[in-house]
Design a protein around this motif. Structure first.
Motif, PDB file in Angstrom:
ATOM      1  N   ALA A 194       0.907  -1.432   0.062  1.00 46.20           N
ATOM      2  CA  ALA A 194       0.122   0.184   0.276  1.00 46.20           C
ATOM      3  C   ALA A 194       0.624   1.527  -0.220  1.00 46.20           C
ATOM      4  CB  ALA A 194      -0.515  -0.097   0.919  1.00 46.20           C
ATOM      5  N   ASP A 195       2.476   1.150   1.054  1.00 47.97           N
ATOM      6  CA  ASP A 195       2.943   1.722   0.719  1.00 47.97           C
ATOM      7  C   ASP A 195       4.131   2.306  -0.326  1.00 47.97           C
ATOM      8  OD1 ASP A 195       3.822   0.429   2.523  1.00 47.97           O
ATOM      9  OD2 ASP A 195       4.228   2.110   3.526  1.00 47.97           O
ATOM     10  N   ALA A 196       4.677   1.445  -0.990  1.00 48.05           N
ATOM     11  CA  ALA A 196       5.812   0.815  -1.316  1.00 48.05           C
ATOM     12  C   ALA A 196       5.592   0.251  -3.118  1.00 48.05           C
ATOM     13  CB  ALA A 196       6.940   0.602  -0.508  1.00 48.05           C
ATOM     14  N   ASP A 197       6.109   0.619  -3.638  1.00 43.43           N
ATOM     15  CA  ASP A 197       6.105   0.107  -5.315  1.00 43.43           C
ATOM     16  C   ASP A 197       7.383   0.246  -5.541  1.00 43.43           C
ATOM     17  OD1 ASP A 197       5.245  -0.792  -7.848  1.00 43.43           O
ATOM     18  OD2 ASP A 197       3.946   0.796  -8.246  1.00 43.43           O
ATOM     19  N   LEU A 198       8.141  -1.217  -5.636  1.00 42.77           N
ATOM     20  CA  LEU A 198       9.565  -1.247  -6.135  1.00 42.77           C
ATOM     21  C   LEU A 198       9.311  -2.104  -7.172  1.00 42.77           C
ATOM     22  CD1 LEU A 198      12.506  -1.564  -5.993  1.00 42.77           C
ATOM     23  CD2 LEU A 198      12.727  -3.427  -4.543  1.00 42.77           C
ATOM     24  N   ARG A 199      10.152  -1.482  -8.762  1.00 41.77           N
ATOM     25  CA  ARG A 199      10.047  -1.932  -9.777  1.00 41.77           C
ATOM     26  C   ARG A 199      11.761  -2.351 -10.714  1.00 41.77           C
ATOM     27  NH1 ARG A 199       4.957   0.848 -13.077  1.00 41.77           N
ATOM     28  NH2 ARG A 199       3.450   0.582 -10.878  1.00 41.77           N
ATOM     29  N   GLY A 200      12.026  -2.820 -11.136  1.00 45.99           N
ATOM     30  CA  GLY A 200      13.456  -3.287 -11.785  1.00 45.99           C
ATOM     31  C   GLY A 200      12.918  -4.552 -12.782  1.00 45.99           C
ATOM     32  N   LEU A 201      14.389  -3.943 -12.944  1.00 43.86           N
ATOM     33  CA  LEU A 201      14.985  -5.212 -14.093  1.00 43.86           C
ATOM     34  C   LEU A 201      16.208  -6.194 -13.755  1.00 43.86           C
ATOM     35  CD1 LEU A 201      15.888  -2.207 -17.185  1.00 43.86           C
ATOM     36  CD2 LEU A 201      13.510  -3.728 -16.489  1.00 43.86           C
ATOM     37  N   LEU A 202      16.215  -6.903 -13.871  1.00 41.65           N
ATOM     38  CA  LEU A 202      17.164  -8.260 -13.954  1.00 41.65           C
ATOM     39  C   LEU A 202      17.723  -9.007 -15.505  1.00 41.65           C
ATOM     40  CD1 LEU A 202      18.678  -9.828 -11.640  1.00 41.65           C
ATOM     41  CD2 LEU A 202      17.814 -11.765 -12.316  1.00 41.65           C
ATOM     42  N   MET A 203      19.033  -8.438 -15.375  1.00 33.08           N
ATOM     43  CA  MET A 203      19.604  -8.773 -17.173  1.00 33.08           C
ATOM     44  C   MET A 203      19.934  -9.698 -17.750  1.00 33.08           C
ATOM     45  SD  MET A 203      19.760  -5.531 -17.403  1.00 33.08           S
ATOM     46  CE  MET A 203      19.188  -3.601 -16.751  1.00 33.08           C
ATOM     47  N   PRO A 204      19.945 -10.598 -18.318  1.00 36.65           N
ATOM     48  CA  PRO A 204      19.502 -11.955 -18.736  1.00 36.65           C
ATOM     49  C   PRO A 204      21.703 -12.218 -18.822  1.00 36.65           C
ATOM     50  CG  PRO A 204      19.073 -11.069 -20.424  1.00 36.65           C
ATOM     51  CD  PRO A 204      19.202  -9.994 -19.576  1.00 36.65           C
ATOM     52  N   THR A 205      21.724 -13.250 -18.490  1.00 31.02           N
ATOM     53  CA  THR A 205      23.043 -13.620 -19.473  1.00 31.02           C
ATOM     54  C   THR A 205      22.718 -15.052 -20.132  1.00 31.02           C
ATOM     55  OG1 THR A 205      25.035 -14.710 -17.938  1.00 31.02           O
ATOM     56  CG2 THR A 205      22.924 -15.678 -16.852  1.00 31.02           C
ATOM     57  N   THR A 206      24.300 -15.390 -20.953  1.00 31.28           N
ATOM     58  CA  THR A 206      24.041 -16.407 -22.400  1.00 31.28           C
ATOM     59  C   THR A 206      24.297 -17.742 -21.835  1.00 31.28           C
ATOM     60  OG1 THR A 206      25.306 -14.732 -23.329  1.00 31.28           O
ATOM     61  CG2 THR A 206      24.893 -16.771 -23.945  1.00 31.28           C
ATOM     62  N   VAL A 207      23.368 -18.552 -21.993  1.00 31.46           N
ATOM     63  CA  VAL A 207      23.058 -19.923 -21.418  1.00 31.46           C
ATOM     64  C   VAL A 207      23.177 -20.794 -22.684  1.00 31.46           C
ATOM     65  CG1 VAL A 207      22.040 -19.368 -19.104  1.00 31.46           C
ATOM     66  CG2 VAL A 207      20.573 -19.514 -21.500  1.00 31.46           C
ATOM     67  N   GLU A 208      24.086 -21.191 -22.485  1.00 31.00           N
ATOM     68  CA  GLU A 208      23.326 -23.209 -23.719  1.00 31.00           C
ATOM     69  C   GLU A 208      21.968 -23.596 -23.659  1.00 31.00           C
ATOM     70  OE1 GLU A 208      25.213 -22.994 -26.096  1.00 31.00           O
ATOM     71  OE2 GLU A 208      26.538 -21.898 -24.940  1.00 31.00           O
ATOM     72  N   THR A 209      21.132 -22.934 -24.444  1.00 29.00           N
ATOM     73  CA  THR A 209      19.803 -23.908 -23.985  1.00 29.00           C
ATOM     74  C   THR A 209      19.813 -25.341 -24.766  1.00 29.00           C
ATOM     75  OG1 THR A 209      19.450 -22.796 -26.277  1.00 29.00           O
ATOM     76  CG2 THR A 209      19.004 -21.598 -24.328  1.00 29.00           C
ATOM     77  N   ASP A 210      20.821 -26.023 -25.860  1.00 29.81           N
ATOM     78  CA  ASP A 210      20.286 -26.918 -26.190  1.00 29.81           C
ATOM     79  C   ASP A 210      20.600 -27.775 -25.403  1.00 29.81           C
ATOM     80  OD1 ASP A 210      19.540 -25.782 -28.091  1.00 29.81           O
ATOM     81  OD2 ASP A 210      21.734 -25.885 -29.901  1.00 29.81           O
ATOM     82  N   ALA A 211      21.735 -27.117 -23.793  1.00 30.56           N
ATOM     83  CA  ALA A 211      21.575 -28.447 -22.588  1.00 30.56           C
ATOM     84  C   ALA A 211      20.842 -28.110 -22.024  1.00 30.56           C
ATOM     85  CB  ALA A 211      23.704 -28.146 -22.363  1.00 30.56           C
ATOM     86  N   LEU A 212      19.537 -27.789 -22.388  1.00 29.24           N
ATOM     87  CA  LEU A 212      18.798 -28.147 -20.712  1.00 29.24           C
ATOM     88  C   LEU A 212      17.603 -29.082 -21.168  1.00 29.24           C
ATOM     89  CD1 LEU A 212      19.104 -23.968 -20.354  1.00 29.24           C
ATOM     90  CD2 LEU A 212      20.246 -25.851 -18.999  1.00 29.24           C
ATOM     91  N   ASN A 213      17.143 -29.630 -19.961  1.00 27.96           N
ATOM     92  CA  ASN A 213      16.224 -30.401 -19.753  1.00 27.96           C
ATOM     93  C   ASN A 213      15.740 -30.232 -19.106  1.00 27.96           C
ATOM     94  OD1 ASN A 213      14.126 -32.448 -20.717  1.00 27.96           O
ATOM     95  ND2 ASN A 213      16.664 -34.125 -20.445  1.00 27.96           N
TER      96      ASN A 213
END
Length: 217
Positions: A194-213
């Motif tokens: 009700a009395d505070a509003d925090l908005r922000g960004l978190l930057m992505p990092t590079t990952v090898e998506t082909d190796a993920l499951n």
């Protein structure tokens, strides 16, 4: 005119944790907002601020200049945060009072018995990045695989607790909402009460998506 330009609360000063420890790091004051970033994570906090005229008068200090935007060196913000009274029956004293002069600015902290001052030259503070320019403006979030540096989760947890939920116990939940716009765009987070509003960004990092499951192991 007022003796002080603005009051900065303990919660707003706590956002300096996102500014990093570089000597050029700063806490950015903008109309209705306090902003901090270390280049990987960014937070913009909006809280209700008291009228500067409610703060105790500093004898002999002329009225402050007005300024819509101003950068406070991270070291000055940290020092003022540590100097705030730990226990007081006057909530107004849990703020630092900002005074702005032609070439320098000062944060004033008091417990009514004594004053502490944290002064810096306005020209010595590095230019703050145009953070609104990198804020994703897509309307719809997309389901995708995004990599993040886990070292920033603990930092974000501490900032959310101190800036948005300062009265919560350590075991109480501190909800944060997320919106994702793709693997190369910053993720948007928001924690709001009700009395505070925090908005922000978190930057992505590079990952090898082909190796993920993400299936059940």
């Amino acid at each position: 005119m007022s003796q002080f330009a603005r009051l900065i609360s303990r919660r707003e000063l706590a956002l300096v944790q996102l500014a990093g420890d570089d000597r050029h790091s700063a806490l950015r004051l903008e109309p209705g907002l306090v902003v901090a970033t270390n280049g990987h994570i960014l937070g913009a906090l909006k809280v209700t601020s008291p009228n500067p005229d409610e703060f105790p008068m500093r004898q002999g200090l002329p009225d402050s200049m007005s300024c819509d935007s101003l950068s406070i060196p991270a070291a000055s913000a940290c020092a003022a945060l540590k100097a705030l009274p730990k226990r007081t029956t006057f909530p107004i004293l849990e703020h630092a009072a900002l005074w702005i002069g032609e070439s320098k600015a000062t944060l004033y902290v008091t417990n009514l018995d004594s004053w502490q001052e944290f002064t810096w030259q306005r020209d010595d503070v590095s230019q703050f990045p145009n953070w609104r320019k990198i804020w994703p403006n897509g309307k719809d979030a997309r389901l995708t695989v995004i990599g993040f540096d886990a070292t920033y989760w603990k930092l974000l947890q501490d900032v959310v607790r101190e800036c948005v939920y300062p009265n919560n116990r350590r075991t109480d939940p501190c909800p944060v909402s997320w919106k994702f716009h793709g693997p190369k765009a910053a993720a948007i987070f928001q924690a709001r009460t009700a009395d505070a509003d925090l908005r922000g960004l978190l930057m992505p990092t590079t990952v090898e998506t082909d190796a993920l499951n993400f299936g059940c192991p």
